[in-house]
Design an enzyme around this catalytic site. Structure first.
Site, PDB file in Angstrom:
ATOM      1  CE1 TYR A  24      -6.447   8.981  -6.366  1.00  0.00           C
ATOM      2  CE2 TYR A  24      -7.434   7.921  -8.264  1.00  0.00           C
ATOM      3  CZ  TYR A  24      -6.836   7.845  -7.030  1.00  0.00           C
ATOM      4  OH  TYR A  24      -6.633   6.630  -6.472  1.00  0.00           O
ATOM      5  CE1 TYR A 154      -4.442   3.367  -5.770  1.00  0.00           C
ATOM      6  CE2 TYR A 154      -4.749   1.749  -7.511  1.00  0.00           C
ATOM      7  CZ  TYR A 154      -5.245   2.757  -6.704  1.00  0.00           C
ATOM      8  OH  TYR A 154      -6.558   3.146  -6.824  1.00  0.00           O
ATOM      9  CG  ASP A 254      -3.635  -5.719  -7.542  1.00  0.00           C
ATOM     10  OD1 ASP A 254      -4.307  -5.924  -8.577  1.00  0.00           O
ATOM     11  OD2 ASP A 254      -3.672  -4.643  -6.908  1.00  0.00           O
ATOM     12  CE  LYS A 283      -7.506  -0.312 -13.465  1.00  0.00           C
ATOM     13  NZ  LYS A 283      -6.664  -0.427 -12.267  1.00  0.00           N
TER      14      LYS A 283
END
Ligand SMILES: *Cc1c(COP(=O)(O)O)cnc(C)c1O
Length: 440
Positions: A24, A154, A254, A283
Site C-alpha cells: 500500500y 475488509y 472475521d 493477528k
C-alpha cells in the site's frame, strides 16, 4: 545497544530503496519521506537507528497485543526451534499444532471445536468461504453459493476475500475478476456517526426474500478495521446473525483484528451474544509476532466433510500449523489469561475513549469520535482512504515520538493492549497535538 552508525543507516536505506516493494505504498512518496529505520522494539516502543523511541500507536499494523520483545514469547520460540523448526501437518501429528488446536477449542465459544490452521488472516477467511461452499455442495444444498457482507467490508487481500470487499481504494482495480457478493449501501452518516438501521433492514430483507441461495454472511463484528475503525452497535450484529440463521445461511465472523481482547472481550461477538458457525483468527493469536492464523468450525460442519476421499476439504498451505507459530500462540494464550489482559483493557478503555471524545469536542474539524477497548478513531475530512490530512498527522506525530499510520483522513490508534496508563496519556497528548497541528 549502540546507536547505529550513520554509514550503516545510509547503506541500509539505499539497499531498501533499490530492492524493496512495500504494501500500500506509493514509491515516490515513500522515497521523499524521512525513512524510519527501526532497529529494536520493546513493550509499546519502537527504537530507531538514532536511539530515539516512538510509541507504536498502530500496534504494528493492528496485531501487537502483548507488547514487543516479550521474553516469554522469545523463550517459547527458541525452545520449539531447538526441537523442530518445521514439519508438514499433512499426514503428520505434531505436538504444537495439536495442543494449540485443543487450547483454542476450549477457549472458543460454544460448538467451535475444529481448527484449520493457515498463516495469515486473508487465508483464514478464504478457508471459511471454501468450507461454507463445499459444505453445502456436498450436503444437499448445492444452490447455496452467495455471500453477503457489510458495506466497507475488509477481509484481506487475496482475490476470494477481496470479492467481499467494500473499500473501493483496495478493490476497484481488481473488480473485473472478483466474484459478485452482496453488500447493502453505505449507512447514512453525519458529524456524530453512522445510522445502522437501514443496514440491518437491508440484511433482513435480503435474507428473508432471497436467502435460499446464500452460503454465508461474512462480517467483521463490532469494529470494521479498514473501513476506518468504524464501530457498530451490538444490535446490528445480533439482528444480522438472527436473520442469517433463519435463512439457513452460515455466519462467518472475521475476528482477525478484533480477537484476543482488542475490544475488551476475548471476541468482539461477545458484545452481541452471538456465536458464529465459522470464526477467523490471526493477528493477536501469537500476540502479533508470528504468521499464524486459524479458522474454527463447528463439529456439524466438520462432519459434513466425512464419507470418503472426494468429500475432504480441498484446501491446504505448506506452513499450516507451523510448529514455531503454534508454540508461540500457546504461550501468548497463557499470558493473556495469567496477566488478565481483558481487565487491563477494561480499566484503560474509558481513558482512551475520553481522549478521543475530547479531541472531537475541542478541535474544530474533528468528527465522529469512536472507540471500544483499545481502539479509537476520528475523521478529519471527507477524503477517504486517499485523503491527505491523516498523513500530515503522521508527520506531526512522528516529531512527538509517536508512530501513527492513518487510514487516509481517518486517524486511529490501536496500541498494544498492555500499554500502561502514563504511556496512554503520552499517546493521547501527542495525537491531540499532532491533529491540532495538521488541521491548522
Ligand atoms: C488484517 C485483516 C485481515 C487480513 O489479514 P492478513 O494477515 O493481513 O492477510 C483480514 N480481516 C481483517 C478484519 C483484518 O483486520
Amino acid at each position: 545497544m549502540e546507536p547505529w552508525s550513520d554509514e550503516n543507516r545510509e547503506r541500509l536505506i539505499a539497499v531498501d530503496r533499490r530492492h524493496l516493494w512495500r504494501p500500500y505504498t506509493a514509491a515516490d512518496e515513500h522515497e521523499r519521506r524521512d525513512p524510519f529505520v527501526v532497529v529494536r522494539a520493546e513493550g509499546p516502543w519502537l527504537f530507531d537507528a538514532d536511539g530515539r523511541r516512538y510509541l507504536d500507536t498502530n500496534g504494528s499494523w493492528w496485531c501487537n497485543t502483548l507488547g514487543h520483545g516479550r521474553a516469554e514469547l522469545r523463550r517459547a520460540l527458541c525452545e520449539q526451534a531447538e526441537r523442530m523448526l518445521h514439519v508438514t501437518l499433512a499426514g503428520v501429528v505434531h505436538e504444537p499444532a495439536a495442543r494449540l488446536a485443543e487450547r483454542l477449542a476450549v477457549w472458543a465459544p460454544g460448538s467451535l471445536n475444529r481448527v484449520f490452521f493457515t498463516d495469515n488472516g486473508s487465508s483464514a477467511v478464504e478457508v471459511a468461504l471454501k468450507i461454507a461452499l463445499q459444505f453445502f455442495r456436498q450436503n444437499g444444498e448445492p444452490a447455496r453459493h452467495r455471500f453477503l457482507a457489510l458495506p466497507g467490508a475488509y477481509h484481506g487481500d487475496t482475490l476470494g476475500v477481496m470479492s467481499l470487499g467494500g473499500v473501493g481504494a483496495f478493490v476497484e482495480t481488481f473488480r473485473p475478476v472478483l466474484f459478485d457478493a452482496w453488500r447493502p449501501p453505505e449507512p447514512p452518516r453525519d458529524e456524530g456517526g453512522w445510522d445502522w438501521e437501514p443496514v440491518a433492514v437491508a440484511f433482513e430483507r435480503e435474507l428473508a426474500e432471497r436467502g435460499e441461495d446464500v452460503a454465508a454472511v461474512v462480517l467483521e463484528p463490532i469494529v470494521q478495521g479498514a473501513a476506518g475503525m468504524r464501530v457498530h452497535p451490538p444490535w446490528l450484529l445480533a439482528r444480522i446473525a438472527e436473520a442469517a440463521r433463519a435463512a439457513g445461511a452460515l455466519l462467518v465472523l472475521d475476528e482477525v483484528f478484533t480477537g484476543f481482547g482488542r475490544t475488551g472481550r476475548w471476541l468482539a461477538c461477545e458484545w452481541a451474544g452471538v456465536e458464529p458457525d465459522l470464526l477467523c483468527l490471526a493477528k493477536g493469536l501469537t500476540g502479533g509476532t508470528m504468521p499464524l492464523a486459524a479458522t474454527l468450525a463447528s463439529e456439524r460442519l466438520f462432519d459434513g466433510f466425512r464419507g470418503g476421499r472426494s468429500r475432504a476439504l480441498m484446501h491446504g498451505h505448506t506452513y499450516c500449523g507451523h510448529p514455531l507459530g503454534s508454540a508461540v500462540a500457546l504461550e501468548a494464550l497463557r499470558i493473556y489469561e495469567e496477566e488478565r489482559i481483558l481487565e487491563h483493557v477494561a480499566a484503560l478503555a474509558p481513558r482512551l475513549c475520553e481522549g478521543f471524545e475530547a479531541m472531537a469536542r475541542d478541535l474544530p474539524g474533528v468528527q465522529r469520535p469512536r472507540s471500544i477497548g483499545m481502539v479509537a478513531a476520528v475523521d478529519l475530512g471527507e477524503g477517504g482512504y486517499h485523503g491527505a490530512t491523516g498523513w500530515r498527522v503522521h508527520e506531526a506525530a512522528r516529531r512527538r515520538g509517536l508512530y501513527l499510520r492513518p487510514l487516509g483522513d481517518t486517524v486511529y490508534v490501536c496500541p498494544p493492549l498492555v500499554i500502561q496508563e502514563e504511556e496512554l496519556d503520552f499517546l493521547l497528548e501527542g495525537v491531540r497535538e499532532a491533529v491540532a497541528e495538521a488541521l491548522t
